[in-house]
Design an enzyme around this catalytic site. Structure first.
Site, PDB file in Angstrom:
ATOM      1  N   ALA A 120     -70.606 -11.135  -8.717  1.00 46.82           N
ATOM      2  CA  ALA A 120     -70.358  -9.848  -8.059  1.00 46.82           C
ATOM      3  C   ALA A 120     -69.500  -8.942  -8.933  1.00 46.82           C
ATOM      4  CB  ALA A 120     -69.694 -10.065  -6.700  1.00 46.82           C
ATOM      5  N   SER A 125     -66.508 -16.793 -13.606  1.00 47.14           N
ATOM      6  CA  SER A 125     -66.559 -17.681 -14.774  1.00 47.14           C
ATOM      7  C   SER A 125     -65.228 -17.670 -15.536  1.00 47.14           C
ATOM      8  CB  SER A 125     -67.732 -17.323 -15.690  1.00 47.14           C
ATOM      9  OG  SER A 125     -67.610 -16.027 -16.200  1.00 47.14           O
ATOM     10  N   ASP A 169     -61.944 -10.188 -19.199  1.00 49.14           N
ATOM     11  CA  ASP A 169     -61.941 -11.017 -17.995  1.00 49.14           C
ATOM     12  C   ASP A 169     -60.956 -12.167 -18.115  1.00 49.14           C
ATOM     13  OD1 ASP A 169     -63.967  -9.314 -17.430  1.00 49.14           O
ATOM     14  OD2 ASP A 169     -65.574 -10.821 -17.435  1.00 49.14           O
TER      15      ASP A 169
HETATM   16  P1  ADP Z   1     -69.322 -13.815 -12.825  1.00 53.01           P
HETATM   17  O1  ADP Z   1     -69.645 -12.383 -13.058  1.00 53.01           O
HETATM   18  O2  ADP Z   1     -68.866 -14.056 -11.412  1.00 53.01           O
HETATM   19  O3  ADP Z   1     -68.391 -14.364 -13.848  1.00 53.01           O
HETATM   20  P2  ADP Z   1     -71.154 -15.495 -14.198  1.00 53.01           P
HETATM   21  O4  ADP Z   1     -72.635 -15.572 -14.140  1.00 53.01           O
HETATM   22  O5  ADP Z   1     -70.515 -15.097 -15.467  1.00 53.01           O
HETATM   23  O6  ADP Z   1     -70.699 -14.588 -12.980  1.00 53.01           O
HETATM   24  O7  ADP Z   1     -70.553 -16.933 -13.847  1.00 53.01           O
HETATM   25  C1  ADP Z   1     -71.007 -17.629 -12.735  1.00 53.01           C
HETATM   26  C2  ADP Z   1     -71.134 -19.087 -13.106  1.00 53.01           C
HETATM   27  O8  ADP Z   1     -69.816 -19.691 -13.140  1.00 53.01           O
HETATM   28  C3  ADP Z   1     -71.884 -19.886 -12.066  1.00 53.01           C
HETATM   29  O9  ADP Z   1     -73.262 -19.882 -12.333  1.00 53.01           O
HETATM   30  C4  ADP Z   1     -71.278 -21.279 -12.201  1.00 53.01           C
HETATM   31  O10 ADP Z   1     -71.859 -21.976 -13.294  1.00 53.01           O
HETATM   32  C5  ADP Z   1     -69.833 -20.968 -12.541  1.00 53.01           C
HETATM   33  N1  ADP Z   1     -69.044 -20.888 -11.303  1.00 53.01           N
HETATM   34  C6  ADP Z   1     -68.441 -19.802 -10.792  1.00 53.01           C
HETATM   35  N2  ADP Z   1     -67.805 -20.083  -9.644  1.00 53.01           N
HETATM   36  C7  ADP Z   1     -68.015 -21.390  -9.408  1.00 53.01           C
HETATM   37  C8  ADP Z   1     -67.640 -22.298  -8.362  1.00 53.01           C
HETATM   38  N3  ADP Z   1     -66.902 -21.871  -7.322  1.00 53.01           N
HETATM   39  N4  ADP Z   1     -68.040 -23.567  -8.462  1.00 53.01           N
HETATM   40  C9  ADP Z   1     -68.795 -24.000  -9.504  1.00 53.01           C
HETATM   41  N5  ADP Z   1     -69.178 -23.200 -10.506  1.00 53.01           N
HETATM   42  C10 ADP Z   1     -68.808 -21.916 -10.472  1.00 53.01           C
HETATM   43 MG    MG Z   2     -68.760 -14.197 -15.931  1.00 50.80          MG
END
Ligand code: ADP
Ligand code: MG
Length: 378
Positions: A120, A125, A169
């Site tokens: 979002a 990450s 980030d």
């Molecule tokens: P964002 O913009 O939120 O950073 P990303 O695509 O960069 O989105 O990162 C999301 C990835 O991080 C997910 O696909 C997963 O692999 C990992 N991740 C994020 N939150 C969690 C969580 N609560 N539990 C396990 N993995 C998570």
């Molecule tokens: Mg990310």
């Protein structure tokens, strides 16, 4: 974050107790598409993040349990041991990047969970990476400085997750401070804290997630970057950072209309970040909000990275008397970030949900955020 649940799951899996570490997601109040132009970003850590219980297990293996995904992974610490699950690669990557920097680590057990909505724009990450980077630094007494912890997270994304991200980030997740935003200079990597405590001044910060992500034709990000680089070169500079509108206007006839508009946005954005910082020193949240709208329409009309849904949300915000609203992140979908007077909040949220749903068939998701501390032991 549900710490009790993490405790419970950790005990179920490993029949022992570990130590708890947490790191937050982030927002960026203003300063968009400025990082690769050597300019400023202005993020803050939020009250949503990741938490992990961790205990050294006396082996050379990591045993990790994702509470949210109900998934388990086991992996060694050598390059060839990379796990398949993408969530586990973030943890593996952090371990590897620490070792590449000479940090001596060993196996551990962990259970972790988070409440940063995935994808979002709040960087779940980075929250994950900095939780583990900070925890391992602490548990193995490695003495890695905080900036390097952020770089370890960034390198993890680059080398193990296929995401060529900047440093914002991870920087925000590590350095966050309650009641403060951080102005990071992406050219010198110096940063400064500025007070930002909207609740104290009768405001709330809320993100409205359009839940749309537009299929992009061509490579709009690379095109934007190329425009910026062309104009900077024309001005005899490495970056657009530091250029003035007067300098840009002086070369207007020598560059394309499109490059002119792209550069106008970036140069304007640099000034807006500085204006917002000055305004915050006076607790002038209305000026902050005005600059946010200017950023939004600059991104929409000059930089052309908005979309219909985000323009709609910004327009509804304006009509509801919201003090500031803009696209957060790269554009073409995702969230708006809104600065709204507390007394207007309920009406704004209800109106935005209703009108967005009438037009697009679903409501935006609503995330209220409070600026909070960065990576820490719980
Ligand atoms: P964002 O913009 O939120 O950073 P990303 O695509 O960069 O989105 O990162 C999301 C990835 O991080 C997910 O696909 C997963 O692999 C990992 N991740 C994020 N939150 C969690 C969580 N609560 N539990 C396990 N993995 C998570
Ligand atoms: Mg990310």
């Amino acid at each position: 974050m549900n710490v009790e649940l993490i405790n419970q799951k950790f005990f179920e899996k490993f029949a022992t107790k570990g130590e708890l570490f947490t790191s937050p997601g982030r927002i960026n109040l203003i300063g968009e598409h400025t990082d690769y132009n050597g300019g400023f970003v202005f993020p803050g850590a939020i009250d949503k993040g990741m938490a992990a219980e961790i205990k050294l297990n006396g082996t050379e293996k990591v045993r990790a349990y994702s509470v949210d995904l109900d998934d388990y992974a086991e992996f060694g610490l050598e390059e060839a041991d990379a796990p398949k699950a993408s969530w586990a690669r973030y943890i593996f990557g952090v371990c590897r990047e620490i070792q590449k920097r000479g940090g001596k680590i060993a196996g551990f057990d962990t259970a972790f969970a988070g409440d940063v909505p995935l994808g979002a724009g709040m960087s779940s990450s980075a929250a994950l990476e900095s939780t583990f980077a900070n925890a391992l630094n602490d548990l193995f007494d490695l003495g890695i400085d905080r900036f390097e912890l952020a770089r370890i997270g960034q390198s993890t994304e680059h080398n193990y997750c296929g995401v060529k991200c900047g440093i914002m980030d991870q920087f925000a997740s590590v350095f966050g401070k309650a009641g403060h935003l951080m102005r990071l200079d992406c050219r010198s990597m110096e940063f400064e804290y500025f007070p930002f405590d909207p609740e104290k001044h009768g405001y709330k910060v809320v993100l409205l997630d359009s839940v749309v992500k537009h299929e992009l034709v061509g490579s709009p990000y690379n095109d934007r970057r190329a425009s910026c680089e062309r104009v900077a070169a024309k001005l005899g500079q490495e970056f657009l950072r530091g250029a003035t509108m007067a300098q840009l206007d002086a070369i207007k006839s020598e560059i394309s209309e499109e490059d002119y508009k792209r550069a106008r946005y970036v140069i304007g954005e640099e000034q807006r970040v500085l204006d917002v910082c000055e305004a915050l020193k006076r607790d002038d949240y209305e000026t902050v909000g005005k600059r946010m709208y200017e950023t939004h329409w600059g991104m929409s009309k000059d930089y052309e990275v908005s979309c219909e849904e985000l323009d709609f949300l910004a327009t509804v915000a304006e009509e509801c008397g919201v003090s500031g609203s803009r696209i957060m992140g790269g554009g073409f979908g995702g969230c708006t970030i809104n600065l709204v007077k507390a007394e207007r909040y309920d009406d704004f949220i209800a109106t935005a949900k209703k009108r967005f749903a009438e037009k697009y068939g679903h409501e935006p998701k609503v995330y209220q955020v409070v600026i909070s501390d960065g990576a820490r032991r719980l």
